[in-house]
Design an enzyme around this catalytic site. Structure first.
Site, PDB file in Angstrom:
ATOM      1  N   LYS A   1       0.803  -1.223   0.000  1.00  0.00           N
ATOM      2  CA  LYS A   1       0.000   0.000   0.000  1.00  0.00           C
ATOM      3  C   LYS A   1       0.838   1.277   0.000  1.00  0.00           C
ATOM      4  O   LYS A   1       0.451   2.294  -0.553  1.00  0.00           O
ATOM      5  CB  LYS A   1      -0.933   0.003   1.213  1.00  0.00           C
ATOM      6  CG  LYS A   1      -2.037  -1.051   1.166  1.00  0.00           C
ATOM      7  CD  LYS A   1      -3.051  -0.748   0.088  1.00  0.00           C
ATOM      8  CE  LYS A   1      -4.238  -1.698   0.142  1.00  0.00           C
ATOM      9  NZ  LYS A   1      -5.143  -1.487  -1.027  1.00  0.00           N
TER      10      LYS A   1
ATOM     11  N   GLU B   1      -9.679   5.931   3.027  1.00  0.00           N
ATOM     12  CA  GLU B   1     -10.543   4.866   3.517  1.00  0.00           C
ATOM     13  C   GLU B   1      -9.647   3.671   3.770  1.00  0.00           C
ATOM     14  O   GLU B   1      -8.577   3.544   3.185  1.00  0.00           O
ATOM     15  CB  GLU B   1     -11.621   4.518   2.481  1.00  0.00           C
ATOM     16  CG  GLU B   1     -11.198   3.499   1.410  1.00  0.00           C
ATOM     17  CD  GLU B   1     -10.135   4.017   0.458  1.00  0.00           C
ATOM     18  OE1 GLU B   1     -10.001   5.244   0.315  1.00  0.00           O
ATOM     19  OE2 GLU B   1      -9.421   3.197  -0.158  1.00  0.00           O
TER      20      GLU B   1
ATOM     21  N   SER C   1       1.782  -9.634  -0.892  1.00  0.00           N
ATOM     22  CA  SER C   1       1.428  -8.211  -0.822  1.00  0.00           C
ATOM     23  C   SER C   1       1.523  -7.616   0.577  1.00  0.00           C
ATOM     24  O   SER C   1       1.679  -6.414   0.715  1.00  0.00           O
ATOM     25  CB  SER C   1       0.018  -8.019  -1.373  1.00  0.00           C
ATOM     26  OG  SER C   1      -0.891  -8.893  -0.732  1.00  0.00           O
TER      27      SER C   1
END
Lengths: 420, 268
Positions: free
Chosen positions: A113, A135, A402
């Site tokens: 991210k 969010e 990830s």
């Protein structure tokens, strides 16, 4: 040299008919369309901000100073490049294809991210915004946003579904430690989709001084393209690393898909390499047949939500239906429009893995490689566990690892009946 | 002249302003909606906006979000919304009715089927909050063929160049969103709105209605002094929601609220 041409948002529309091969793949068009998907379906108040973001983004990605700044942050702050790790023991135990893990879990903050939040925070700085909103589902994007906001001295507000606030309490506290305000969202299903709606409501109210860092390749144009471009560093590195280690491209790329940013980050630099198979793994929850899942590409229909047209989980009246996944980060009824497009084109394939199989994969990777994956990531690992044994030992799988699983320890313990 | 155009023209000719009120179909209960519409019409409401309940109303403030949830709890569908309009039309052919909602509801039904059903029900206009003019082509032509106006919104952030493009496609009336925010927000700057509406007036012959943040007779009166229409939504939705336990009292309460607005505007 890592951020060359592929960083540029493609401009020229290409008709689907003309795409006999994927050598010409160049999407979205100037209005943000990936074929019939994508677009900019927002309240009029936000249109100007999105046009402005698009304009600034297009100019900055061509600016060598901006590229250097982004490049340096990724290297020195995030710790890139992330390794492409050969999972030797897992490969041996499964007895099939050679398995490589793209270690996004080793990034600062523990997931892919941050690649995107670093990029968007730089955009926000250049646009003179002083406030960041985001969010978050699992909390990884919220943590990554709070992190860059702390570093740049910006105010940060993170919207998080009330249900997710409960199941991801560690990340909630991390965000607070970083100085962010976490707002639990109690409307609707109290999960990621409602957090995204609430962030859009904040943005429409505070659009003058606020930048909304959308955490995935969804939302109104230019977000799907912009987030993809920032995340494509994953695939560019993986491509070069695989060439360096194996002397050829991988046979299969695998990644989990919620909104789809880690998957698209890995896939996108390979789209034109038609010999490379791309598999996106959605959250199968209790199983697709039960209806309790979060797999719009496998079991959804096209519709419009949160600014773009894509596959959605909705009923026959167009109401968005409740989703379920053990992983908060995949618990979303939509998916990035480019995935919807790649599905229709047949360039990528999408499947789903249940909660149970994901948990089994979580334990398997932890025990065989000493790497604890996020529950989101565990879905991709589960696909590998099922399919690698049937593949040729000469074949290569690259799976996007990830995120790391520390945040999920309480969930896993609870599931295993252990009270910590 | 269309019913919408007539309702605006009449008030303008009388030196007043058109009153537009918003309620959500099926909120707080499906049995209330038609009676509430009739009560609003009796109080002098010219245009009734009927909200199509949607699960993810991303441009709405807390009052209308709650109203959508109340209606959805009763399982209200777009088909039911159209049936309510048709029932209202059996006794009222004068009040204009505009459906307001989100694109996904219409897409799920299909543009052509929706336009046909809306026409049969007696709908005069459609507002879809998240449908920008750039994407509206096919639906707009389906509606246009049946004499239904697709109404677009303009916002404080809309540039002149963009406003020009939107106004070229607009029909019925123009909905000016008075503030940066969600429905029912509390920071209305009437002077800024007046300035913007005056500027827009030079760009279009269509009537301009102002909505978002108008919550009582006083604010309605101030906006009515320069706008062709005044839209009131959240305050009505909230008062109807407050009476969810006594639905028989809702029509009278809606009528009283609308009458207060009407009288304040006529005194403008």
């Amino acid at each position: 040299m890592r951020y060359e041409k592929s960083m540029v948002t493609p401009q020229a529309p290409v008709s689907e008919a003309a795409m006999a091969s994927f050598a010409d793949y160049n999407f979205p068009d100037e209005r943000g369309h990936f074929g019939r998907f994508g677009g900019r379906f927002v309240a009029e108040t936000l249109t100007h901000a999105l046009e402005e973001l698009d304009r600034v983004y297009r100019s900055l990605i061509k600016d060598p100073d901006f590229q250097r700044e982004f490049d340096r942050d990724l290297a020195e702050y995030v710790g890139r490049p992330s390794p492409l790790y050969f999972a030797e023991r897992m490969t041996r135990e499964l007895g099939g294809a050679r398995i490589y893990l793209k270690r996004e879990d080793l990034n600062h903050t523990g997931a892919h991210k941050v690649n995107n939040t670093i990029g968007q925070a730089l955009l926000a700085k250049h646009m003179g915004k002083r406030r960041i909103i985001a969010e978050t589902g699992a909390g990884q994007h919220g943590v990554a946003s709070a992190t860059v906001a702390a570093r740049l001295g910006m105010e940060c507000v993170v919207y998080m579904g009330a249900e997710d606030v409960e199941r991801q309490s560690l990340n909630v506290y991390r965000m607070k430690l970083l100085g962010a305000r976490v707002v639990p969202v109690t409307s609707g299903s109290r999960t990621l989709k409602d957090a995204m709606s609430e962030a859009m409501r904040d943005w429409v109210t505070n659009v003058d001084d606020t930048h909304y860092i959308i955490g995935t390749v969804a939302g109104p144009h230019p977000y799907p393209a912009l987030v993809r471009d920032f995340q494509s560093v994953i695939g560019r590195e993986a491509r070069a690393q695989c060439m360096a280690i194996e002397g050829r491209l991988p046979d299969v790329l695998v990644a989990c898909v919620g909104g789809g940013s880690n998957a698209l980050g890995l896939f996108h630099p390979f789209i034109r390499d038609e010999g490379v198979r791309m598999v996106g793994v959605e959250a199968g929850g209790d199983g697709l047949a039960t209806g309790r899942h979060a797999a719009p590409l496998c079991a959804g229909v096209p519709g419009v939500l949160h600014g773009n047209r894509t596959y959605l989980m909705e009923d026959e009246d167009g109401q968005i239906i409740a989703t379920h996944s053990i992983s908060a980060g995949l618990d979303y009824p939509g998916v990035g429009p480019e995935h919807a497009f790649l599905k229709d084109l047949g360039r990528a394939e999408y499947t789903a893995v249940t909660d149970e199989d994901a948990l089994r994969a979580f334990h398997h990777l932890t025990r065989t490689e000493g790497i604890m994956p996020a529950l989101e990531t565990s879905h991709a690992i589960a696909w590998v566990m099922e399919h690698a044994p049937n593949m040729d030992p000469e074949q290569i799988i690259v799976v996007n690892l990830s995120g790391r699983g520390d945040k999920d320890i309480l969930t896993v313990a609870r599931h295993d009946g252990i009270d910590l | 002249m269309s019913r919408l155009a007539t309702r605006f023209a009449e008030r303008r000719d009388a030196g007043s302003s058109t009153l537009v009120t918003y309620l959500i179909a099926g909120d707080p209960a499906p049995s209330v909606t038609v009676a509430a519409m009739e009560a609003l019409a009796r109080a002098g409401v010219d245009v009734i906006e009927i909200g199509i309940p949607f699960s993810d109303p991303e441009a709405e403030g807390p009052d209308i979000q709650a109203g959508c949830e109340r209606a959805l709890a009763h399982g209200v569908r777009l088909r039911d919304v159209l049936d309510m309009v048709a029932t209202f039309r059996q006794t009222d052919t004068r009040t204009a009715v505009v459906l307001m909602g989100y694109l996904n509801s219409v897409e799920a039904m299909g543009s052509e089927r929706f336009a046909e059903a809306a026409s049969e029900a007696g709908v005069d206009g459609v507002i879809l909050v998240n449908l920008p003019p750039e994407e509206a082509g096919p639906l707009r032509s389906e509606l246009e063929q049946r004499g239904i106006d697709l109404v677009f919104l303009l916002a404080p952030t809309t540039t002149d160049a963009r406003a020009q493009r939107i106004l070229e496609q607009a029909s019925g009336f123009v909905y000016y969103v008075s503030l940066k925010g969600t429905t029912g927000a509390g920071h209305l700057d009437v002077d800024a709105v007046r300035e913007r509406v005056t500027a827009l007036r030079s760009m279009t012959p269509l009537p301009i209605a102002v909505g978002f943040g108008i919550r009582d007779g006083a604010s309605a009166r101030r906006v009515a002094q320069f706008a062709d229409g005044v839209v009131v939504g959240s305050v009505l939705v909230r008062s109807m929601g407050d009476l969810a336990g006594a639905p028989e009292a809702i029509p009278a309460a809606a009528e009283a609220l609308a009458r207060e607005l009407r009288e304040a505007m006529d005194a403008a």
